[in-house]
Enzyme design. Structure first.
Site, PDB file in Angstrom:
ATOM      1  N   GLU A 101       0.965  -1.141   0.109  1.00  0.00           N
ATOM      2  CA  GLU A 101      -0.058  -0.033  -0.057  1.00  0.00           C
ATOM      3  C   GLU A 101       0.889   1.248   0.094  1.00  0.00           C
ATOM      4  O   GLU A 101       1.731   1.137   0.687  1.00  0.00           O
ATOM      5  CB  GLU A 101      -0.798   0.040   1.417  1.00  0.00           C
ATOM      6  CG  GLU A 101      -2.474  -0.417   0.978  1.00  0.00           C
ATOM      7  CD  GLU A 101      -3.029   1.007   0.384  1.00  0.00           C
ATOM      8  OE1 GLU A 101      -2.578   1.477  -0.745  1.00  0.00           O
ATOM      9  OE2 GLU A 101      -4.184   1.296   0.904  1.00  0.00           O
ATOM     10  N   ASP A 102       0.259   2.143  -0.596  1.00  0.00           N
ATOM     11  CA  ASP A 102       1.005   3.519  -0.628  1.00  0.00           C
ATOM     12  C   ASP A 102       1.009   4.227   0.753  1.00  0.00           C
ATOM     13  O   ASP A 102       2.111   4.834   1.219  1.00  0.00           O
ATOM     14  CB  ASP A 102       0.667   4.373  -1.741  1.00  0.00           C
ATOM     15  CG  ASP A 102      -1.025   4.569  -1.544  1.00  0.00           C
ATOM     16  OD1 ASP A 102      -1.648   4.102  -0.810  1.00  0.00           O
ATOM     17  OD2 ASP A 102      -1.540   5.427  -2.563  1.00  0.00           O
ATOM     18  N   ILE A 103      -0.182   4.384   1.459  1.00  0.00           N
ATOM     19  CA  ILE A 103      -0.116   5.280   2.556  1.00  0.00           C
ATOM     20  C   ILE A 103      -1.597   4.602   3.417  1.00  0.00           C
ATOM     21  O   ILE A 103      -2.237   4.061   3.009  1.00  0.00           O
ATOM     22  CB  ILE A 103      -0.529   6.617   2.011  1.00  0.00           C
ATOM     23  CG1 ILE A 103      -0.340   7.713   3.131  1.00  0.00           C
ATOM     24  CG2 ILE A 103      -1.863   7.054   1.260  1.00  0.00           C
ATOM     25  CD1 ILE A 103      -0.203   9.070   3.027  1.00  0.00           C
ATOM     26  N   ASP A 105      -3.932   6.115   6.066  1.00  0.00           N
ATOM     27  CA  ASP A 105      -4.642   7.436   6.649  1.00  0.00           C
ATOM     28  C   ASP A 105      -5.284   6.971   7.703  1.00  0.00           C
ATOM     29  O   ASP A 105      -5.277   6.765   8.718  1.00  0.00           O
ATOM     30  CB  ASP A 105      -5.391   8.067   5.395  1.00  0.00           C
ATOM     31  CG  ASP A 105      -5.686   9.491   5.837  1.00  0.00           C
ATOM     32  OD1 ASP A 105      -5.634   9.956   6.929  1.00  0.00           O
ATOM     33  OD2 ASP A 105      -6.596  10.104   5.019  1.00  0.00           O
ATOM     34  N   GLY A 107      -6.973   4.005   7.997  1.00  0.00           N
ATOM     35  CA  GLY A 107      -6.777   2.805   7.905  1.00  0.00           C
ATOM     36  C   GLY A 107      -8.019   1.747   7.506  1.00  0.00           C
ATOM     37  O   GLY A 107      -7.969   0.575   7.317  1.00  0.00           O
ATOM     38  N   LYS A 133       0.465   8.020   8.101  1.00  0.00           N
ATOM     39  CA  LYS A 133       0.122   9.303   9.093  1.00  0.00           C
ATOM     40  C   LYS A 133      -0.086   9.057  10.416  1.00  0.00           C
ATOM     41  O   LYS A 133      -0.785   8.194  10.895  1.00  0.00           O
ATOM     42  CB  LYS A 133      -1.198   9.841   8.349  1.00  0.00           C
ATOM     43  CG  LYS A 133      -1.056  10.341   6.813  1.00  0.00           C
ATOM     44  CD  LYS A 133      -2.055  11.059   6.417  1.00  0.00           C
ATOM     45  CE  LYS A 133      -2.164  11.405   5.091  1.00  0.00           C
ATOM     46  NZ  LYS A 133      -3.316  11.727   4.524  1.00  0.00           N
TER      47      LYS A 133
HETATM   48  P1  IMP Z   1      -7.492   5.224   4.257  1.00  0.00           P
HETATM   49  O1  IMP Z   1      -8.421   4.071   3.980  1.00  0.00           O
HETATM   50  O2  IMP Z   1      -8.181   6.209   5.101  1.00  0.00           O
HETATM   51  O3  IMP Z   1      -6.364   4.595   5.197  1.00  0.00           O
HETATM   52  O4  IMP Z   1      -6.880   5.784   2.945  1.00  0.00           O
HETATM   53  C1  IMP Z   1      -6.183   5.123   2.214  1.00  0.00           C
HETATM   54  C2  IMP Z   1      -6.094   5.759   0.700  1.00  0.00           C
HETATM   55  O5  IMP Z   1      -6.476   7.186   0.698  1.00  0.00           O
HETATM   56  C3  IMP Z   1      -4.868   5.458   0.410  1.00  0.00           C
HETATM   57  O6  IMP Z   1      -4.564   4.249  -0.343  1.00  0.00           O
HETATM   58  C4  IMP Z   1      -4.833   6.611  -0.559  1.00  0.00           C
HETATM   59  O7  IMP Z   1      -5.165   6.206  -1.925  1.00  0.00           O
HETATM   60  C5  IMP Z   1      -5.469   7.708   0.062  1.00  0.00           C
HETATM   61  N1  IMP Z   1      -4.835   8.708   0.846  1.00  0.00           N
HETATM   62  C6  IMP Z   1      -5.025   9.018   1.851  1.00  0.00           C
HETATM   63  N2  IMP Z   1      -4.223   9.967   2.407  1.00  0.00           N
HETATM   64  C7  IMP Z   1      -3.548  10.457   1.382  1.00  0.00           C
HETATM   65  C8  IMP Z   1      -2.540  11.374   0.921  1.00  0.00           C
HETATM   66  O8  IMP Z   1      -2.306  12.170   1.914  1.00  0.00           O
HETATM   67  N3  IMP Z   1      -2.309  11.646  -0.404  1.00  0.00           N
HETATM   68  C9  IMP Z   1      -2.760  10.941  -1.437  1.00  0.00           C
HETATM   69  N4  IMP Z   1      -3.750  10.041  -1.190  1.00  0.00           N
HETATM   70  C10 IMP Z   1      -4.019   9.847   0.123  1.00  0.00           C
HETATM   71 MG    MG Z   2      -4.476   3.665  -2.138  1.00  0.00          MG
END
Ligand code: IMP
Ligand code: MG
Length: 180
Positions: A101-103, A105, A107, A133
Protein backbone atom coordinates in the site's frame (compact mmCIF):
# COMPACT_ATOMS: atom_id res chain seq x y z
CA UNK A 1 17.94 23.15 -5.46
CA UNK A 2 14.92 22.37 -7.59
CA UNK A 3 11.90 24.63 -7.65
CA UNK A 4 8.81 23.11 -6.12
CA UNK A 5 5.48 23.24 -7.95
CA UNK A 6 3.44 26.23 -6.70
CA UNK A 7 0.86 24.15 -4.83
CA UNK A 8 3.52 22.20 -2.90
CA UNK A 9 4.33 23.36 0.62
CA UNK A 10 7.55 21.43 1.25
CA UNK A 11 9.35 18.19 0.55
CA UNK A 12 8.83 15.65 3.33
CA UNK A 13 10.87 12.71 2.04
CA UNK A 14 13.53 13.11 -0.63
CA UNK A 15 13.84 10.80 -3.62
CA UNK A 16 17.17 9.43 -2.29
CA UNK A 17 15.70 8.72 1.13
CA UNK A 18 12.77 6.87 -0.44
CA UNK A 19 15.09 4.75 -2.57
CA UNK A 20 17.27 3.87 0.42
CA UNK A 21 14.25 2.86 2.46
CA UNK A 22 12.74 0.77 -0.34
CA UNK A 23 16.04 -1.08 -0.54
CA UNK A 24 15.93 -1.73 3.22
CA UNK A 25 12.32 -2.95 3.05
CA UNK A 26 13.23 -5.31 0.21
CA UNK A 27 16.13 -6.67 2.28
CA UNK A 28 13.83 -7.28 5.25
CA UNK A 29 11.29 -9.07 3.04
CA UNK A 30 14.03 -11.20 1.50
CA UNK A 31 15.30 -12.22 4.91
CA UNK A 32 11.81 -13.09 6.17
CA UNK A 33 10.78 -15.13 3.12
CA UNK A 34 14.06 -16.89 2.40
CA UNK A 35 12.38 -20.26 3.07
CA UNK A 36 9.23 -19.53 1.06
CA UNK A 37 8.96 -21.03 -2.41
CA UNK A 38 7.22 -17.92 -3.67
CA UNK A 39 5.71 -14.66 -2.47
CA UNK A 40 2.78 -12.79 -4.03
CA UNK A 41 2.91 -9.01 -3.79
CA UNK A 42 -0.53 -7.42 -4.03
CA UNK A 43 -0.27 -3.74 -4.99
CA UNK A 44 -3.19 -1.44 -4.32
CA UNK A 45 -3.95 0.83 -7.26
CA UNK A 46 -3.46 3.44 -8.14
CA UNK A 47 -1.26 4.91 -5.44
CA UNK A 48 1.08 1.95 -4.92
CA UNK A 49 2.17 1.47 -8.52
CA UNK A 50 5.46 3.33 -8.30
CA UNK A 51 6.37 1.89 -4.89
CA UNK A 52 5.51 -1.56 -6.23
CA UNK A 53 7.66 -1.04 -9.32
CA UNK A 54 10.70 -0.13 -7.22
CA UNK A 55 10.12 -2.81 -4.58
CA UNK A 56 9.65 -5.67 -7.04
CA UNK A 57 12.86 -4.76 -8.89
CA UNK A 58 14.85 -4.87 -5.65
CA UNK A 59 13.56 -8.27 -4.55
CA UNK A 60 15.75 -11.20 -5.52
CA UNK A 61 13.55 -13.90 -3.95
CA UNK A 62 10.99 -15.65 -6.18
CA UNK A 63 7.86 -13.52 -6.29
CA UNK A 64 4.96 -12.51 -8.49
CA UNK A 65 2.92 -9.32 -8.57
CA UNK A 66 -0.80 -8.75 -8.76
CA UNK A 67 -2.98 -5.69 -8.25
CA UNK A 68 -6.30 -4.65 -6.80
CA UNK A 69 -8.14 -1.37 -7.11
CA UNK A 70 -10.24 -0.17 -4.21
CA UNK A 71 -12.53 2.77 -3.76
CA UNK A 72 -13.39 4.16 -0.39
CA UNK A 73 -16.40 6.34 0.14
CA UNK A 74 -16.92 8.77 2.95
CA UNK A 75 -13.45 9.40 4.33
CA UNK A 76 -15.16 10.68 7.44
CA UNK A 77 -16.87 7.42 8.33
CA UNK A 78 -14.87 5.40 10.79
CA UNK A 79 -15.95 2.01 9.49
CA UNK A 80 -15.08 3.24 6.00
CA UNK A 81 -17.21 1.83 3.22
CA UNK A 82 -14.79 0.18 0.87
CA UNK A 83 -15.48 -1.43 -2.49
CA UNK A 84 -13.38 -3.55 -4.84
CA UNK A 85 -13.13 -1.91 -8.28
CA UNK A 86 -10.70 -4.46 -9.67
CA UNK A 87 -9.99 -7.81 -8.05
CA UNK A 88 -6.95 -10.08 -8.13
CA UNK A 89 -6.46 -12.14 -11.28
CA UNK A 90 -5.75 -15.35 -9.40
CA UNK A 91 -6.67 -17.14 -6.18
CA UNK A 92 -4.28 -16.70 -3.26
CA UNK A 93 -5.17 -19.80 -1.21
CA UNK A 94 -2.08 -21.42 0.27
CA UNK A 95 0.21 -18.58 -0.87
CA UNK A 96 2.40 -16.11 0.98
CA UNK A 97 0.84 -12.73 0.33
CA UNK A 98 2.09 -9.22 1.06
CA UNK A 99 -0.24 -6.28 0.58
CA UNK A 100 1.68 -3.31 -0.83
CA UNK A 101 0.00 0.00 0.00
CA UNK A 102 1.08 3.55 -0.62
CA UNK A 103 -0.29 5.21 2.48
CA UNK A 104 -2.23 4.55 5.65
CA UNK A 105 -4.59 7.37 6.55
CA UNK A 106 -7.74 6.30 8.43
CA UNK A 107 -6.74 2.67 7.94
CA UNK A 108 -10.12 1.62 6.60
CA UNK A 109 -8.74 0.48 3.24
CA UNK A 110 -6.09 -1.73 4.83
CA UNK A 111 -8.49 -3.08 7.45
CA UNK A 112 -10.90 -4.08 4.69
CA UNK A 113 -8.15 -5.67 2.60
CA UNK A 114 -6.76 -7.66 5.51
CA UNK A 115 -10.19 -9.05 6.27
CA UNK A 116 -11.05 -9.72 2.63
CA UNK A 117 -7.77 -11.39 1.67
CA UNK A 118 -7.56 -13.39 4.90
CA UNK A 119 -10.92 -14.96 4.02
CA UNK A 120 -9.34 -16.36 0.82
CA UNK A 121 -7.09 -18.67 2.82
CA UNK A 122 -3.52 -17.49 2.14
CA UNK A 123 -0.65 -19.40 3.79
CA UNK A 124 0.37 -16.05 5.29
CA UNK A 125 -0.69 -12.42 4.94
CA UNK A 126 1.50 -9.43 5.71
CA UNK A 127 1.44 -5.72 4.97
CA UNK A 128 4.00 -3.37 3.47
CA UNK A 129 3.09 0.31 3.64
CA UNK A 130 5.29 3.14 2.41
CA UNK A 131 3.96 5.94 4.61
CA UNK A 132 1.73 6.08 7.65
CA UNK A 133 0.09 9.26 8.87
CA UNK A 134 0.48 9.75 12.57
CA UNK A 135 -3.03 9.56 13.92
CA UNK A 136 -4.05 8.67 17.42
CA UNK A 137 -5.92 5.40 17.78
CA UNK A 138 -4.75 3.81 14.54
CA UNK A 139 -3.78 0.28 15.37
CA UNK A 140 -3.32 -1.88 12.31
CA UNK A 141 -0.54 -4.43 11.90
CA UNK A 142 2.10 -3.16 9.50
CA UNK A 143 4.88 -5.64 8.96
CA UNK A 144 7.01 -3.44 6.71
CA UNK A 145 6.70 0.32 7.15
CA UNK A 146 8.61 2.93 5.19
CA UNK A 147 7.98 6.17 7.05
CA UNK A 148 5.79 7.85 9.62
CA UNK A 149 4.62 11.31 8.54
CA UNK A 150 2.46 14.05 10.03
CA UNK A 151 -1.27 14.09 9.31
CA UNK A 152 -1.11 16.28 6.19
CA UNK A 153 -2.07 15.63 2.56
CA UNK A 154 0.94 14.30 0.69
CA UNK A 155 1.65 13.80 -3.00
CA UNK A 156 4.39 12.28 -5.12
CA UNK A 157 5.89 8.82 -5.61
CA UNK A 158 2.50 7.49 -6.74
CA UNK A 159 0.38 9.60 -4.38
CA UNK A 160 -1.90 12.17 -5.91
CA UNK A 161 -4.18 15.07 -5.27
CA UNK A 162 -7.01 14.86 -7.84
CA UNK A 163 -4.63 12.85 -10.09
CA UNK A 164 -1.91 15.49 -9.86
CA UNK A 165 1.70 15.05 -8.78
CA UNK A 166 1.86 11.23 -8.88
CA UNK A 167 5.14 11.27 -10.76
CA UNK A 168 7.14 13.52 -8.46
CA UNK A 169 10.16 11.44 -7.36
CA UNK A 170 9.85 12.71 -3.77
CA UNK A 171 6.97 12.85 -1.27
CA UNK A 172 5.75 16.35 -0.53
CA UNK A 173 3.18 18.14 1.54
CA UNK A 174 0.45 19.83 -0.44
CA UNK A 175 -0.36 23.45 0.37
CA UNK A 176 -3.63 23.85 2.18
CA UNK A 177 -6.20 25.79 0.16
CA UNK A 178 -6.05 29.40 1.30
CA UNK A 179 -9.12 30.89 2.94
CA UNK A 180 -9.31 33.86 0.55
P1 IMP B 1 -7.45 5.11 4.34
O1 IMP B 1 -8.41 4.02 3.93
O2 IMP B 1 -8.12 6.26 4.99
O3 IMP B 1 -6.27 4.59 5.13
O4 IMP B 1 -6.93 5.74 3.02
C1 IMP B 1 -6.07 5.12 2.24
C2 IMP B 1 -6.11 5.63 0.83
O5 IMP B 1 -6.50 7.02 0.71
C3 IMP B 1 -4.72 5.53 0.32
O6 IMP B 1 -4.50 4.26 -0.24
C4 IMP B 1 -4.65 6.66 -0.68
O7 IMP B 1 -5.09 6.21 -1.92
C5 IMP B 1 -5.60 7.71 -0.14
N1 IMP B 1 -4.89 8.74 0.65
C6 IMP B 1 -4.98 8.95 1.97
N2 IMP B 1 -4.21 9.97 2.37
C7 IMP B 1 -3.59 10.43 1.26
C8 IMP B 1 -2.65 11.50 1.02
O8 IMP B 1 -2.19 12.23 1.91
N3 IMP B 1 -2.27 11.66 -0.28
C9 IMP B 1 -2.71 10.88 -1.29
N4 IMP B 1 -3.58 9.87 -1.11
C10 IMP B 1 -4.03 9.64 0.16
MG1 MG C 1 -4.21 3.70 -2.01
Amino acid sequence: MTTLPPDIERTLISADTIQERVQQLAAQIEADYRQADRVRLVGILKGAFIFMADLTRRLSIPHVVDFMAISSYGKSSVSGEVRILMDLREPIAGQHVIIVEDILDTGSTLAYLLHNLQSRGPASLKTCVLVRKERPGLNLPIDYLGFDIPDVWVVGYGLDYAEKHRTLPYIAELKRPSAD
